[in-house]
Design an enzyme around this catalytic site. Sequence first.
Site, PDB file in Angstrom:
ATOM      1  N   CYS A 114       0.816  -1.222   0.000  1.00 29.21           N
ATOM      2  CA  CYS A 114       0.000   0.000   0.000  1.00 29.21           C
ATOM      3  C   CYS A 114       0.851   1.274   0.000  1.00 29.21           C
ATOM      4  CB  CYS A 114      -0.953   0.011   1.189  1.00 29.21           C
ATOM      5  SG  CYS A 114      -2.123  -1.339   1.153  1.00 29.21           S
ATOM      6  N   HIS A 250      -3.268   7.545   2.208  1.00 28.73           N
ATOM      7  CA  HIS A 250      -3.671   6.227   1.696  1.00 28.73           C
ATOM      8  C   HIS A 250      -5.109   5.989   2.160  1.00 28.73           C
ATOM      9  CE1 HIS A 250      -3.935   2.099   0.761  1.00 28.73           C
ATOM     10  NE2 HIS A 250      -3.747   1.647   1.992  1.00 28.73           N
ATOM     11  N   ASN A 280     -10.122   0.195  -0.353  1.00 26.45           N
ATOM     12  CA  ASN A 280      -8.656   0.246  -0.281  1.00 26.45           C
ATOM     13  C   ASN A 280      -8.091  -0.344  -1.579  1.00 26.45           C
ATOM     14  OD1 ASN A 280      -5.944  -0.114   0.250  1.00 26.45           O
ATOM     15  ND2 ASN A 280      -6.244  -0.956   2.306  1.00 26.45           N
TER      16      ASN A 280
HETATM   17  O1  UT7 Z   1      -3.903  -0.822   3.403  1.00 21.77           O
HETATM   18  C1  UT7 Z   1      -3.132  -1.464   4.355  1.00 21.77           C
HETATM   19  C2  UT7 Z   1      -3.480  -1.020   5.671  1.00 21.77           C
HETATM   20  N1  UT7 Z   1      -4.714  -1.631   6.121  1.00 21.77           N
HETATM   21  C3  UT7 Z   1      -5.425  -0.990   6.987  1.00 21.77           C
HETATM   22  O2  UT7 Z   1      -5.090   0.124   7.304  1.00 21.77           O
HETATM   23  C4  UT7 Z   1      -6.578  -1.653   7.646  1.00 21.77           C
HETATM   24  C5  UT7 Z   1      -6.479  -1.437   9.134  1.00 21.77           C
HETATM   25  N2  UT7 Z   1      -7.557  -1.990   9.930  1.00 21.77           N
HETATM   26  C6  UT7 Z   1      -8.845  -1.602   9.813  1.00 21.77           C
HETATM   27  O3  UT7 Z   1      -9.189  -0.823   8.957  1.00 21.77           O
HETATM   28  C7  UT7 Z   1      -9.834  -2.105  10.838  1.00 21.77           C
HETATM   29  O4  UT7 Z   1      -9.144  -2.765  11.849  1.00 21.77           O
HETATM   30  C8  UT7 Z   1     -10.904  -3.047  10.224  1.00 21.77           C
HETATM   31  C9  UT7 Z   1     -11.886  -2.249   9.385  1.00 21.77           C
HETATM   32  C10 UT7 Z   1     -10.235  -4.126   9.425  1.00 21.77           C
HETATM   33  C11 UT7 Z   1     -11.709  -3.716  11.342  1.00 21.77           C
HETATM   34  O5  UT7 Z   1     -12.264  -2.747  12.226  1.00 21.77           O
HETATM   35  P1  UT7 Z   1     -12.138  -2.949  13.810  1.00 21.77           P
HETATM   36  O6  UT7 Z   1     -12.884  -1.863  14.438  1.00 21.77           O
HETATM   37  O7  UT7 Z   1     -10.666  -3.080  14.130  1.00 21.77           O
HETATM   38  O8  UT7 Z   1     -12.920  -4.289  14.057  1.00 21.77           O
HETATM   39  P2  UT7 Z   1     -12.391  -5.696  14.586  1.00 21.77           P
HETATM   40  O9  UT7 Z   1     -11.441  -6.334  13.618  1.00 21.77           O
HETATM   41  O10 UT7 Z   1     -11.935  -5.540  16.002  1.00 21.77           O
HETATM   42  O11 UT7 Z   1     -13.720  -6.509  14.596  1.00 21.77           O
HETATM   43  C12 UT7 Z   1     -14.806  -6.172  15.459  1.00 21.77           C
HETATM   44  C13 UT7 Z   1     -15.899  -7.201  15.281  1.00 21.77           C
HETATM   45  C14 UT7 Z   1     -15.393  -8.634  15.391  1.00 21.77           C
HETATM   46  O12 UT7 Z   1     -16.388  -9.380  16.046  1.00 21.77           O
HETATM   47  P3  UT7 Z   1     -16.224  -9.764  17.607  1.00 21.77           P
HETATM   48  O13 UT7 Z   1     -14.957 -10.538  17.689  1.00 21.77           O
HETATM   49  O14 UT7 Z   1     -16.162  -8.455  18.326  1.00 21.77           O
HETATM   50  O15 UT7 Z   1     -17.458 -10.554  17.881  1.00 21.77           O
HETATM   51  C15 UT7 Z   1     -15.286  -9.093  13.961  1.00 21.77           C
HETATM   52  O16 UT7 Z   1     -15.449 -10.489  13.826  1.00 21.77           O
HETATM   53  O17 UT7 Z   1     -16.458  -7.105  13.967  1.00 21.77           O
HETATM   54  C16 UT7 Z   1     -16.446  -8.367  13.328  1.00 21.77           C
HETATM   55  N3  UT7 Z   1     -16.300  -8.191  11.899  1.00 21.77           N
HETATM   56  C17 UT7 Z   1     -17.328  -7.957  11.070  1.00 21.77           C
HETATM   57  N4  UT7 Z   1     -18.660  -7.861  11.309  1.00 21.77           N
HETATM   58  C18 UT7 Z   1     -19.449  -7.617  10.263  1.00 21.77           C
HETATM   59  C19 UT7 Z   1     -15.150  -8.181  11.155  1.00 21.77           C
HETATM   60  N5  UT7 Z   1     -15.448  -7.962   9.861  1.00 21.77           N
HETATM   61  C20 UT7 Z   1     -16.790  -7.827   9.793  1.00 21.77           C
HETATM   62  C21 UT7 Z   1     -17.679  -7.570   8.731  1.00 21.77           C
HETATM   63  N6  UT7 Z   1     -18.995  -7.476   9.008  1.00 21.77           N
HETATM   64  N7  UT7 Z   1     -17.267  -7.413   7.443  1.00 21.77           N
END
Ligand code: UT7
Length: 323
Positions: A114, A250, A280
């Site tokens: 990225c 980004h 992204n």
């Molecule tokens: O380009 C390279 C750089 N990449 C990035 O910068 C990405 C960086 N990370 C992020 O953007 C965020 O961490 C995400 C968008 C990937 C995730 O957001 P988050 O607030 O960190 O959520 P999380 O991973 O902690 O997940 C929270 C909950 C989880 O459920 P539990 O364990 O709390 O029950 C996940 O399983 O959300 C769940 N979850 C979803 N729910 C519905 C994860 N993906 C989804 C989804 N739909 N698509």
Amino acid sequence: MTTRAVIRGVGHYLPQRVVENDEFTATLDTSDEWIRSRSGIERRHFAAEDETTSDLAAHAARAALSDAGLTPDDIDAVIVATSTADLTFPSAATMVQAQLGMTRGFAFDMQAVCAGFVFALANANGLILSGQADRILVIGAETFSRIMDWTDRGTCVLFGDGAGAIVLERGEGGGTTADRGILSSDLNSDGRFRDILYVDGGVSTQTTGHLRMQGKEVFRHAVEKLAETAHRSLDKAGLTPDDVTWVVPHQANLRIIKATAQKMDVDMDHVVVTVQDHGNTSAASIPLALSVASARGQIKSGDLVVVEAIGGGLAWGSVVFRR
Ligand code: UT7
């Protein structure tokens, strides 16, 4: 007089197929509300089956050439920042060179995931300052839809395909921050973090593999490292956040973009945001956003711009330029 690498033209290309968040709910336990609120993404584009990264790149390159009022014959080098090249080799850049009908110059790919476009821009600046090229097409192009695990809701809803390009040209300035062109850059990587964002396949393993990400971990590093690198680039140029007209970050996650702007001490009115429409697009995200922001009339000649990105590696960096 001081040699400067100046942006002469910008362009982009997005594949025709638009995929709204709601499409994922047919196959995944997810919702438009979750994707929007956690990432800011509303839709993304996916390449057609017969469309490759070099096709996207060549479209964006033609748009940038047209914006610059130049032809392929005016170009000395093509750099494509990508992690999703058509073939293992030759480079996507040589394929673009051929598609444009170029019969001279040199072309190569840059792989910093990225952060690829930021790395390519800093290196293109070096090629111009060292006299190896006068005009360079610097392109970011990706087909990340080809490396998604469609059963992993934590990643497959976040990425999209696209390409953006700029024409970077040798120019001259007075050696001050009033000059147009690239004023400073800052590049970093730390391979100790390979396991938080990677593809679990590759040539040596005889597979293509799928993107794997520990989202929360990447998020934490992103906010801290992006603000740091942006401050370092501004410092190197002898500038402060108050001098910044536009930050073009980004486009991975709106929450990261907002938190980084806050840490940088830059108001969101000065930040270009396109993540809602593109998702992204990895190395394509910054040149795409630069081109869209120019088309919207946001970025104008004379504006001071900071671009910053982080991705797999981890690799991260920033470039400061005056448009
Ligand atoms: O380009 C390279 C750089 N990449 C990035 O910068 C990405 C960086 N990370 C992020 O953007 C965020 O961490 C995400 C968008 C990937 C995730 O957001 P988050 O607030 O960190 O959520 P999380 O991973 O902690 O997940 C929270 C909950 C989880 O459920 P539990 O364990 O709390 O029950 C996940 O399983 O959300 C769940 N979850 C979803 N729910 C519905 C994860 N993906 C989804 C989804 N739909 N698509």
